[in-house]
Design a protein around this motif. Sequence first.
Motif, PDB file in Angstrom:
ATOM      1  N   GLY A  83       0.502  -1.324   0.096  1.00 38.28           N
ATOM      2  CA  GLY A  83       0.074   0.144  -0.020  1.00 38.28           C
ATOM      3  C   GLY A  83       0.777   1.076   0.091  1.00 38.28           C
ATOM      4  O   GLY A  83       0.422   2.246  -0.258  1.00 38.28           O
ATOM      5  N   LYS A  84       2.225   1.125   0.490  1.00 39.11           N
ATOM      6  CA  LYS A  84       3.020   2.233   0.407  1.00 39.11           C
ATOM      7  C   LYS A  84       3.884   2.095  -0.920  1.00 39.11           C
ATOM      8  O   LYS A  84       5.224   2.990  -0.797  1.00 39.11           O
ATOM      9  N   ALA A  85       3.574   1.467  -1.793  1.00 43.61           N
ATOM     10  CA  ALA A  85       4.435   1.190  -3.002  1.00 43.61           C
ATOM     11  C   ALA A  85       4.670   2.350  -3.535  1.00 43.61           C
ATOM     12  O   ALA A  85       6.129   2.466  -4.242  1.00 43.61           O
ATOM     13  N   ASP A  86       3.977   3.347  -3.746  1.00 42.52           N
ATOM     14  CA  ASP A  86       4.353   4.682  -4.403  1.00 42.52           C
ATOM     15  C   ASP A  86       5.560   5.304  -3.772  1.00 42.52           C
ATOM     16  O   ASP A  86       6.788   5.901  -4.413  1.00 42.52           O
ATOM     17  N   ALA A  87       5.644   5.257  -2.437  1.00 46.55           N
ATOM     18  CA  ALA A  87       6.534   6.130  -1.684  1.00 46.55           C
ATOM     19  C   ALA A  87       7.876   5.243  -1.771  1.00 46.55           C
ATOM     20  O   ALA A  87       8.854   5.884  -1.949  1.00 46.55           O
ATOM     21  N   ILE A  88       7.845   4.035  -1.718  1.00 51.89           N
ATOM     22  CA  ILE A  88       9.082   3.124  -1.594  1.00 51.89           C
ATOM     23  C   ILE A  88       9.637   3.271  -3.131  1.00 51.89           C
ATOM     24  O   ILE A  88      10.855   3.386  -3.435  1.00 51.89           O
ATOM     25  N   THR A  89       8.680   3.267  -4.192  1.00 52.57           N
ATOM     26  CA  THR A  89       9.330   3.238  -5.704  1.00 52.57           C
ATOM     27  C   THR A  89       9.760   4.837  -5.734  1.00 52.57           C
ATOM     28  O   THR A  89      10.800   4.985  -6.421  1.00 52.57           O
ATOM     29  N   ALA A  90       9.071   5.855  -5.276  1.00 56.86           N
ATOM     30  CA  ALA A  90       9.709   7.026  -5.445  1.00 56.86           C
ATOM     31  C   ALA A  90      11.078   7.331  -4.772  1.00 56.86           C
ATOM     32  O   ALA A  90      12.233   8.196  -5.453  1.00 56.86           O
TER      33      ALA A  90
END
Length: 99
Positions: A83-90
């Motif tokens: 659910g936090k993939a966007d922050a991790i990928t960023a």
Amino acid sequence: MARFHVYRLKQDGALVIAVQSDLLSSLQTCAVIPLLPKGELSPVIARLNPEFEISGRFYTMATQFIGVVTVSELGPDLIDLTGKADAITAATDFLFQGF
């Protein structure tokens, strides 16, 4: 191993996030990023070092310390941060691309 899941390393108990693609699950190694208790990383760059709450405690993703461990070194799967993939990928994009 599953991408964006947090694992405890068997050897020292450190927490890491698996960031390697699930398509590469046949490899004997896994790319991981350490999670440090909040306050232990300095300086913190917001985009590079997102924070996550795990079991009531806050941890900072130390993206600049990305590394590789053997899959056998990964202990239990503690939490799914998909659910936090966007922050991790960023954060990984910022590390590798600078944006």
